[in-house]
Write a protein that holds these residues in place. Structure first.
Motif, PDB file in Angstrom:
ATOM      1  N   ASN A 474      14.026  12.579  -2.660  1.00  0.00           N
ATOM      2  CA  ASN A 474      13.245  12.990  -3.952  1.00  0.00           C
ATOM      3  C   ASN A 474      12.202  12.341  -4.369  1.00  0.00           C
ATOM      4  O   ASN A 474      11.312  12.685  -4.784  1.00  0.00           O
ATOM      5  CB  ASN A 474      14.227  12.919  -5.113  1.00  0.00           C
ATOM      6  N   ASP A 475      12.369  10.538  -4.090  1.00  0.00           N
ATOM      7  CA  ASP A 475      11.442   9.770  -4.743  1.00  0.00           C
ATOM      8  C   ASP A 475      10.070  10.183  -3.721  1.00  0.00           C
ATOM      9  O   ASP A 475       8.847   9.650  -4.093  1.00  0.00           O
ATOM     10  CB  ASP A 475      11.590   8.304  -4.378  1.00  0.00           C
ATOM     11  N   LYS A 476      10.521  10.368  -2.466  1.00  0.00           N
ATOM     12  CA  LYS A 476       9.216  10.495  -1.604  1.00  0.00           C
ATOM     13  C   LYS A 476       8.244  11.922  -2.022  1.00  0.00           C
ATOM     14  O   LYS A 476       6.881  11.974  -1.966  1.00  0.00           O
ATOM     15  CB  LYS A 476       9.837  10.879   0.145  1.00  0.00           C
ATOM     16  N   ALA A 477       9.148  12.789  -2.389  1.00  0.00           N
ATOM     17  CA  ALA A 477       8.469  14.043  -2.964  1.00  0.00           C
ATOM     18  C   ALA A 477       7.576  13.914  -4.184  1.00  0.00           C
ATOM     19  O   ALA A 477       6.440  14.340  -4.252  1.00  0.00           O
ATOM     20  CB  ALA A 477       9.328  15.113  -3.351  1.00  0.00           C
ATOM     21  N   VAL A 478       8.078  12.927  -5.200  1.00  0.00           N
ATOM     22  CA  VAL A 478       7.279  12.577  -6.276  1.00  0.00           C
ATOM     23  C   VAL A 478       6.025  11.983  -5.992  1.00  0.00           C
ATOM     24  O   VAL A 478       4.903  12.137  -6.411  1.00  0.00           O
ATOM     25  CB  VAL A 478       8.205  11.766  -7.282  1.00  0.00           C
ATOM     26  N   LEU A 479       6.279  10.961  -4.893  1.00  0.00           N
ATOM     27  CA  LEU A 479       5.013  10.110  -4.589  1.00  0.00           C
ATOM     28  C   LEU A 479       4.060  11.025  -3.455  1.00  0.00           C
ATOM     29  O   LEU A 479       2.898  10.730  -3.887  1.00  0.00           O
ATOM     30  CB  LEU A 479       5.445   8.850  -3.802  1.00  0.00           C
ATOM     31  N   TRP A 480       4.650  11.891  -2.894  1.00  0.00           N
ATOM     32  CA  TRP A 480       3.773  12.769  -2.050  1.00  0.00           C
ATOM     33  C   TRP A 480       2.712  13.478  -2.841  1.00  0.00           C
ATOM     34  O   TRP A 480       1.785  13.670  -2.651  1.00  0.00           O
ATOM     35  CB  TRP A 480       4.631  13.845  -1.092  1.00  0.00           C
ATOM     36  N   TRP A 523      -2.101  -0.114  -4.586  1.00  0.00           N
ATOM     37  CA  TRP A 523      -1.005   0.118  -5.368  1.00  0.00           C
ATOM     38  C   TRP A 523       0.460  -0.320  -5.325  1.00  0.00           C
ATOM     39  O   TRP A 523       0.699  -0.850  -4.071  1.00  0.00           O
ATOM     40  CB  TRP A 523      -0.833   1.733  -4.906  1.00  0.00           C
ATOM     41  N   ASN A 524       0.971  -0.536  -6.592  1.00  0.00           N
ATOM     42  CA  ASN A 524       2.277  -1.104  -6.537  1.00  0.00           C
ATOM     43  C   ASN A 524       3.521   0.224  -6.641  1.00  0.00           C
ATOM     44  O   ASN A 524       3.547   0.555  -7.626  1.00  0.00           O
ATOM     45  CB  ASN A 524       2.563  -1.974  -7.509  1.00  0.00           C
ATOM     46  N   LEU A 525       3.822   0.974  -5.594  1.00  0.00           N
ATOM     47  CA  LEU A 525       4.409   2.062  -5.402  1.00  0.00           C
ATOM     48  C   LEU A 525       5.780   1.909  -6.479  1.00  0.00           C
ATOM     49  O   LEU A 525       5.996   3.010  -6.807  1.00  0.00           O
ATOM     50  CB  LEU A 525       4.801   2.394  -3.882  1.00  0.00           C
ATOM     51  N   PRO A 526       6.431   0.932  -6.574  1.00  0.00           N
ATOM     52  CA  PRO A 526       7.509   1.056  -7.425  1.00  0.00           C
ATOM     53  C   PRO A 526       7.234   1.351  -8.976  1.00  0.00           C
ATOM     54  O   PRO A 526       8.060   2.087  -9.487  1.00  0.00           O
ATOM     55  CB  PRO A 526       8.487  -0.157  -7.065  1.00  0.00           C
ATOM     56  N   ALA A 527       6.161   0.474  -9.231  1.00  0.00           N
ATOM     57  CA  ALA A 527       5.887   0.797 -10.489  1.00  0.00           C
ATOM     58  C   ALA A 527       5.158   1.962 -10.881  1.00  0.00           C
ATOM     59  O   ALA A 527       5.079   2.861 -11.859  1.00  0.00           O
ATOM     60  CB  ALA A 527       4.677  -0.519 -10.949  1.00  0.00           C
ATOM     61  N   VAL A 528       4.441   2.806  -9.918  1.00  0.00           N
ATOM     62  CA  VAL A 528       3.766   4.070  -9.937  1.00  0.00           C
ATOM     63  C   VAL A 528       4.702   4.836  -9.837  1.00  0.00           C
ATOM     64  O   VAL A 528       4.897   5.836 -10.824  1.00  0.00           O
ATOM     65  CB  VAL A 528       2.966   4.325  -8.648  1.00  0.00           C
ATOM     66  N   TYR A 529       5.903   4.684  -9.449  1.00  0.00           N
ATOM     67  CA  TYR A 529       7.117   5.803  -9.298  1.00  0.00           C
ATOM     68  C   TYR A 529       7.643   5.852 -10.660  1.00  0.00           C
ATOM     69  O   TYR A 529       8.002   6.811 -11.310  1.00  0.00           O
ATOM     70  CB  TYR A 529       8.208   5.596  -8.174  1.00  0.00           C
ATOM     71  N   GLN A 530       7.925   4.557 -11.226  1.00  0.00           N
ATOM     72  CA  GLN A 530       8.484   4.292 -12.655  1.00  0.00           C
ATOM     73  C   GLN A 530       7.466   4.914 -13.695  1.00  0.00           C
ATOM     74  O   GLN A 530       7.936   5.687 -14.653  1.00  0.00           O
ATOM     75  CB  GLN A 530       8.940   2.843 -12.754  1.00  0.00           C
TER      76      GLN A 530
END
Length: 601
Positions: A474-480, A523-530
């Motif tokens: 799921n998280d990879k789909a959001v970031l993709w 990019w700070n990926l955890p922050a972007v995801y949040q």
């Protein structure tokens, strides 16, 4: 009842009809729609005027089927307008016409013409007849107006060789040995013949003939540049231009620069020197005024990084009304793509309206009942189920976060990105791994239904390059999807389709999410995801225009209320006039005495 009262009653009864007659236009002709207006020298086609404006015409037509939210269509529009302005003198022979397939009422026409790519251009010959399979001849898309014009002239050559376009100038090219031979066969009333010496593949002679097709007693003939007459004329470079009077007096008019415009200028200068009377052309001013931003268009959402439910609903409505219904026939992979799209909608869309949820569920289940559907059947089903589950959508849907500074910017394309970001994020917030299914459904939807062919091809190439189908979490789909969206933004930054008031940036910006960037801009990926979770999550989606100021709030009156108020105002005014007239008549009325055989009366 007095005559006065009868007059008032009659006015009350007929006034609505009079008012309606003043505002309703029945012929379907409009001055503007989508990317084009009448001032662009094109005919605006709609579902209501298409048959009258296309079939049985005494001229040929080039019809562009386009989609106003398609980036490629937006980029192509200035080229098509440029061509239309240039060939205005050809309008009694061939006309450019356009129809916006993103307008729901036009959808049936676009489906009948089997338009599966935007923009699509079709050549329609004169006296064209409506019928199954009569969808015009496809014209290959070009990257410049000049190439499209050359292709159009070549098509007209072919048409004339088949016996059509008899009313157009003759496009054939011949060799001659003498001027007398060149003038043989021309109408007896021809005063001036212009010979264009060129090779067979050149289109300049034909174009010049079309440009002056309405000049009386003037014709243009194409001559091989290798013919004996070229030597007689003393021509040394080509295309060459020679004027021949009916008396066989000749003048070499070949300019140093033999571009078509220079040849046309040479013809006009020569005729002017002969005191020729040029035709009066009713050509509208070709200067287009620059776009003036109205106060409404200058309104910008106070927080561009906000998702509005209105944007999602309007996108969904457009998707279901005009995109999934554009196939003439739907089966196999395309039907599966539609079912996958509806499946992720029913399971991951953040419904705030149970009627909409039931409607999507019903649509999904019904479409599974058959292996093949026609586009018109799907459209009928969509409308029937909307009625059955009404109300489905808000009656005054408009884009808010996706509103562009002009109608040609943003809108549906922005809404579609917003919709799929919302679906991936809300899928990630549910149990299971529905996020990758959303990506797969998006891929199928864009491939088979998205009304921008070039955009669809770019997305499919990007999906293959970035390995969309390898995403399993799921998280990879959001970031993709976030990465891919920024890749598209980078490619389109500065493009003609970019809204100057909403430049395409790498989002989120530093000002919106400072913690999303590390040192040196990484990019700070955890922050972007949040950040994406907070932006597109169901709890963050704003209801319509709740945040709007009181000054910009919608009117408390419906369209019906406003119409009734207008009607009452007009009727009151009419009654007032009649009352005034009545009292003035009573005041100044004088009895007259008449004599007859019985005495005074």
């Amino acid at each position: 009842m007095t005559m006065y009262r009868w007059n008032i009653l009659a006015l009350l009864l007929i006034a609505p009809s009079l008012i309606n007659c003043a505002v309703i236009v029945n012929d379907g002709d409009i001055d503007e729609q989508g990317l084009y207006s009448k001032s662009d020298h094109v005919v605006i086609l709609t579902q209501r005027n298409f048959e009258r404006r296309v079939y049985g015409q005494s001229h040929a037509a080039v019809v562009q089927f386009y989609n106003s939210y398609c980036g490629h269509c937006r980029a192509f529009a200035p080229k098509f307008k440029s061509l239309a302005a240039e060939i205005v003198p050809w309008r009694n022979i061939i006309q450019l016409k356009v129809i916006d397939c993103s307008v729901e009422e036009n959808n049936e026409i676009c489906r009948e013409f089997e338009v599966m790519a935007y923009p699509s251009i079709r050549y329609i010959h004169e006296h064209y007849v409506k019928g199954n399979g009569n969808v015009g001849d496809r014209i290959i898309m070009t990257d410049t107006a000049e190439k499209l014009k050359a292709q159009l002239i070549n098509k007209m050559h072919t048409e004339q060789s088949m016996g059509r376009l008899a009313f157009a100038p003759k496009f054939d090219i011949t060799s001659y040995a003498t001027y007398a031979a060149a003038l043989s066969g021309v109408p007896f009333d021809t005063s001036y013949t212009f010979l264009v010496f060129e090779n067979e593949n050149s289109t300049i002679g034909s174009e010049l003939a079309l440009d002056i097709n309405d000049y009386k007693q003037v014709i243009v003939k194409r001559v091989y540049d290798t013919s004996e007459l070229a030597v007689v004329a003393g021509l040394t470079h080509f295309p060459g231009l020679v004027a021949v009077h009916s008396t066989l007096d000749t003048t070499n008019l070949t300019p140093k620069n033999t571009a078509k415009q220079n040849l046309l200028r040479a013809v006009n200068t020569y005729l002017k020197s002969k005191h020729y009377t040029f035709p009066v052309r009713d050509i509208a001013d070709q200067d287009v005024l620059p776009y003036e931003h109205s106060d409404e268009n200058n309104q910008r959402t106070s927080d561009s990084d906000t998702v509005y439910y209105s944007d999602l609903e309007k996108t969904l409505k457009t998707s279901l009304h005009t995109e999934i219904t554009r196939h003439k026939s739907l089966s196999g992979e395309a039907l599966n793509a539609l079912l996958n799209y509806l499946d992720v909608l029913r399971t991951t869309f953040p419904f705030k309206n149970n009627n909409l949820k039931d409607y999507i569920e019903d649509l999904y289940n019904t479409l599974q009942s058959r292996n093949q559907w026609s586009g018109s059947d799907i459209y009928d089903l969509v409308k029937r189920l909307e009625t059955a589950h009404a109300p489905i959508f808000n009656t005054q849907l408009e884009y808010i976060g996706c509103k562009g500074s002009q109608s040609k910017y943003r809108g549906y394309t922005c809404g579609l990105w917003t919709l799929f970001h919302t679906l991936t994020v809300n899928a990630a917030q549910k149990s299971g791994t529905k996020g990758p299914k959303v990506l797969a459904a998006m891929h199928g939807y864009v491939k088979h239904f998205f009304g921008c062919t070039e955009c669809s091809e770019h997305f499919q190439a990007m999906a293959a390059r970035n390995r969309l189908f390898d995403v399993k979490e799921n998280d990879k789909a959001v970031l993709w999807l976030w990465i891919s969206h920024n890749e598209v933004n980078l490619r389109l930054a500065g493009d003609i389709t970019e809204d100057p008031e909403h430049p395409k940036i790498q989002f989120p910006s530093v000002s919106k999410c400072p913690e999303c960037r590390l040192a040196r801009g990484a990019w700070n990926l955890p922050a972007v995801y949040q950040y994406l979770q907070n932006l597109y999550g169901a709890a963050s989606i704003q209801e319509y225009r709740r945040a709007r100021s009181a000054a910009s709030a919608p009117s408390p009156f419906s369209n019906l209320d406003i119409g009734m108020l207008s009607l009452l105002y007009i009727l009151s005014f009419l009654i007032l006039i009649l009352v005034i007239k009545y009292f003035f008549t009573k005041r100044f009325y004088r009895k007259r005495h008449y004599k007859h055989g019985m005495g005074k009366v």
